[in-house]
Design a protein around this motif. Structure first.
Motif, PDB file in Angstrom:
ATOM      1  N   LEU A 142      -0.441 -23.469  -8.580  1.00 31.96           N
ATOM      2  CA  LEU A 142       0.821 -22.792  -8.891  1.00 31.96           C
ATOM      3  C   LEU A 142       0.547 -21.343  -9.304  1.00 31.96           C
ATOM      4  O   LEU A 142       1.277 -20.419  -8.915  1.00 31.96           O
ATOM      5  CB  LEU A 142       1.562 -23.554  -9.998  1.00 31.96           C
ATOM      6  N   GLY A 143      -0.517 -21.148 -10.072  1.00 35.90           N
ATOM      7  CA  GLY A 143      -0.914 -19.795 -10.461  1.00 35.90           C
ATOM      8  C   GLY A 143      -1.204 -18.937  -9.236  1.00 35.90           C
ATOM      9  O   GLY A 143      -0.856 -17.757  -9.178  1.00 35.90           O
ATOM     10  N   LEU A 144      -1.821 -19.550  -8.253  1.00 31.04           N
ATOM     11  CA  LEU A 144      -2.122 -18.828  -7.022  1.00 31.04           C
ATOM     12  C   LEU A 144      -0.832 -18.477  -6.267  1.00 31.04           C
ATOM     13  O   LEU A 144      -0.668 -17.345  -5.790  1.00 31.04           O
ATOM     14  CB  LEU A 144      -3.052 -19.687  -6.152  1.00 31.04           C
ATOM     15  N   ALA A 145       0.089 -19.438  -6.214  1.00 29.82           N
ATOM     16  CA  ALA A 145       1.370 -19.179  -5.548  1.00 29.82           C
ATOM     17  C   ALA A 145       2.099 -18.030  -6.246  1.00 29.82           C
ATOM     18  O   ALA A 145       2.683 -17.149  -5.604  1.00 29.82           O
ATOM     19  CB  ALA A 145       2.237 -20.434  -5.568  1.00 29.82           C
ATOM     20  N   ARG A 146       2.046 -18.035  -7.572  1.00 35.49           N
ATOM     21  CA  ARG A 146       2.658 -16.982  -8.374  1.00 35.49           C
ATOM     22  C   ARG A 146       2.071 -15.618  -8.003  1.00 35.49           C
ATOM     23  O   ARG A 146       2.776 -14.635  -7.855  1.00 35.49           O
ATOM     24  CB  ARG A 146       2.385 -17.299  -9.842  1.00 35.49           C
ATOM     25  N   ALA A 147       0.737 -15.599  -7.828  1.00 37.37           N
ATOM     26  CA  ALA A 147       0.061 -14.340  -7.490  1.00 37.37           C
ATOM     27  C   ALA A 147       0.419 -13.866  -6.080  1.00 37.37           C
ATOM     28  O   ALA A 147       0.270 -12.690  -5.764  1.00 37.37           O
ATOM     29  CB  ALA A 147      -1.449 -14.508  -7.629  1.00 37.37           C
ATOM     30  N   LEU A 148       0.899 -14.807  -5.255  1.00 34.95           N
ATOM     31  CA  LEU A 148       1.163 -14.469  -3.847  1.00 34.95           C
ATOM     32  C   LEU A 148       2.614 -14.104  -3.569  1.00 34.95           C
ATOM     33  O   LEU A 148       2.963 -13.766  -2.440  1.00 34.95           O
ATOM     34  CB  LEU A 148       0.787 -15.666  -2.960  1.00 34.95           C
ATOM     35  N   ILE A 149       3.448 -14.173  -4.593  1.00 37.57           N
ATOM     36  CA  ILE A 149       4.898 -14.101  -4.357  1.00 37.57           C
ATOM     37  C   ILE A 149       5.306 -12.821  -3.626  1.00 37.57           C
ATOM     38  O   ILE A 149       6.174 -12.835  -2.772  1.00 37.57           O
ATOM     39  CB  ILE A 149       5.678 -14.269  -5.686  1.00 37.57           C
ATOM     40  N   ASN A 150       4.660 -11.711  -3.956  1.00 35.11           N
ATOM     41  CA  ASN A 150       5.034 -10.418  -3.352  1.00 35.11           C
ATOM     42  C   ASN A 150       4.236 -10.134  -2.079  1.00 35.11           C
ATOM     43  O   ASN A 150       4.184  -9.005  -1.633  1.00 35.11           O
ATOM     44  CB  ASN A 150       4.808  -9.283  -4.365  1.00 35.11           C
ATOM     45  N   ASP A 151       3.630 -11.184  -1.517  1.00 36.45           N
ATOM     46  CA  ASP A 151       2.812 -11.051  -0.314  1.00 36.45           C
ATOM     47  C   ASP A 151       1.823  -9.881  -0.429  1.00 36.45           C
ATOM     48  O   ASP A 151       1.801  -8.973   0.401  1.00 36.45           O
ATOM     49  CB  ASP A 151       3.712 -10.875   0.915  1.00 36.45           C
ATOM     50  N   PRO A 152       0.960  -9.934  -1.459  1.00 36.50           N
ATOM     51  CA  PRO A 152       0.056  -8.814  -1.713  1.00 36.50           C
ATOM     52  C   PRO A 152      -1.052  -8.748  -0.672  1.00 36.50           C
ATOM     53  O   PRO A 152      -1.412  -9.766  -0.081  1.00 36.50           O
ATOM     54  CB  PRO A 152      -0.536  -9.163  -3.078  1.00 36.50           C
ATOM     55  N   HIS A 153      -1.582  -7.548  -0.480  1.00 37.85           N
ATOM     56  CA  HIS A 153      -2.735  -7.390   0.416  1.00 37.85           C
ATOM     57  C   HIS A 153      -4.031  -7.682  -0.306  1.00 37.85           C
ATOM     58  O   HIS A 153      -5.041  -7.966   0.311  1.00 37.85           O
ATOM     59  CB  HIS A 153      -2.782  -5.953   0.948  1.00 37.85           C
ATOM     60  N   VAL A 154      -3.983  -7.527  -1.624  1.00 38.30           N
ATOM     61  CA  VAL A 154      -5.192  -7.666  -2.430  1.00 38.30           C
ATOM     62  C   VAL A 154      -4.960  -8.764  -3.469  1.00 38.30           C
ATOM     63  O   VAL A 154      -3.947  -8.753  -4.173  1.00 38.30           O
ATOM     64  CB  VAL A 154      -5.502  -6.330  -3.149  1.00 38.30           C
ATOM     65  N   LEU A 155      -5.884  -9.712  -3.548  1.00 37.96           N
ATOM     66  CA  LEU A 155      -5.757 -10.791  -4.526  1.00 37.96           C
ATOM     67  C   LEU A 155      -6.877 -10.712  -5.545  1.00 37.96           C
ATOM     68  O   LEU A 155      -8.053 -10.643  -5.183  1.00 37.96           O
ATOM     69  CB  LEU A 155      -5.864 -12.142  -3.820  1.00 37.96           C
ATOM     70  N   LEU A 156      -6.502 -10.725  -6.824  1.00 34.45           N
ATOM     71  CA  LEU A 156      -7.470 -10.693  -7.916  1.00 34.45           C
ATOM     72  C   LEU A 156      -7.322 -12.004  -8.681  1.00 34.45           C
ATOM     73  O   LEU A 156      -6.277 -12.251  -9.294  1.00 34.45           O
ATOM     74  CB  LEU A 156      -7.165  -9.519  -8.851  1.00 34.45           C
TER      75      LEU A 156
END
Ligand SMILES: Nc1ncnc2c1ncn2[C@@H]1O[C@H](COP(=O)(O)OP(=O)(O)O)[C@@H](O)[C@H]1O
Ligand SMILES: [Mg+2]
Length: 304
Positions: A142-156
């Motif tokens: 779920l934390g990962l989905a949260r990080a992806l919500i804005n369709d980012p190019h960079v994931l930290l």
């Protein structure tokens, strides 16, 4: 969409959390940031995520400076902190809607994006459960989905695999691999050496706030770099005697297993041939450490 870090330093009072870290993380790759607890990983990631300002050095995220181009950087990144925070009373779906709202996403777009992400991280079946009842692995997803919500190019991602059971770890690996295949730049930290081995293309090893080494993790690396090999033999005592006579450093690790120190696969192959020639019955012979572990041990040797 590359991440470039050059000579970054950050102190908290007299604690030098990050002394000098340099690294590059490229699009389409998973870059692992590996180091023991307290080595400065979280501090570095916070600086990349615009949440902390470096004292020295330069950072570029997709060509942007997190210090002066705060908002633009935030629009490009997805940030998953170590630990889940206090969203427990919301359902899985509500968590994602809330985050989408924080990005000022229109409600219909937020709903569509939420459904898409629940699918990506395999949480669709749990969409209406409270976050509180999720297992650790599910919370991490779920934390990962949260990080992806804005369709980012960079994931930290800070310690995303921490505490996951083997199945959840494999699922995380699959999600990260497919995100990398879409061209995202993924930087993911771990204090556990072996945790990211199957998922990472490259490992940046840090210790005491410094970059120690950068290692490509191609398939050949495990065996060529390994300095330690595991031998399983039906003739444990004879093997021990043979190794002692030939001055090969060895340790009996129990259960018929012996660990020997031999640098590189050429020497290991020669040792195996010699043992077999002398009639010692070998049932298994292989590197005793994974790639990251070998690199890490080599890099942090004598640095205590
Ligand atoms: N806000 C802070 N104030 C004081 N010391 C800190 C702070 N954040 C981190 N540190 C210290 O900086 C060092 C690096 O911490 P951290 O970046 O969290 O390492 P890691 O994530 O690799 O475990 C540690 O010694 C930690 O105690
Ligand atoms: Mg940390």
């Amino acid at each position: 969409m590359t991440i470039e870090v050059q000579g970054v330093r950050r102190a908290f009072g007299d604690v030098l959390a990050v002394d000098s870290i340099s690294l590059t993380a490229r699009p389409g790759e998973v870059t692992a940031l590996i180091g023991p607890n307290g080595s400065g990983k979280t501090t570095l990631l916070l600086m990349l995520a615009t949440l902390l300002v470096p004292d020295q050095g330069t950072i570029r995220v997709a060509g942007l400076d997190p210090v002066t181009q705060h908002a633009q950087v935030r629009a490009q990144i997805g940030w998953m902190p170590d630990g889940f925070g206090t969203w427990d009373a919301l359902t899985v779906r509500e968590v994602l809607h809330t985050v989408a709202a924080a990005y000022r996403m229109p409600a219909d777009r937020a709903r569509a994006r939420t459904d898409e992400l629940l699918h990506t991280v395999h949480l669709a079946d749990l969409a209406d459960r409270r976050a509180r009842v999720l297992s650790r692995g599910q919370k991490q997803r779920l934390g990962l989905a949260r990080a992806l919500i804005n369709d980012p190019h960079v994931l930290l991602l800070d310690e995303p695999a921490s505490g996951l059971d083997p199945r959840s770890r494999i699922e995380l690996r699959d999600v990260l691999r497919s995100l990398a295949a879409q061209g995202k730049t993924i930087l993911v930290s771990s204090h556990i050496l072996t945790e990211l081995q199957e998922v990472a293309d490259r490992a940046v090893i840090v210790a005491r706030g410094r970059t120690i080494e950068t290692q490509n993790l191609d398939a050949d690396f495990v065996s060529t770099a390994s300095a330690s090999w595991r031998i399983d033999s039906l003739d444990g005592d004879r093997l021990a005697t043979w190794l002692a006579e030939h001055h090969v450093p060895a340790t009996r690790v129990g259960g018929g297993l012996t660990e020997v120190e031999v640098a590189g696969e050429e020497n290991a192959a020669r040792l195996l041939a010699d043992l077999v020639r002398d009639g010692i019955r070998i049932t298994a012979f292989g590197p005793s450490q994974g790639a990251l572990e070998s690199a890490y041990l080599a890099a942090t040797q004598d640095r205590r």
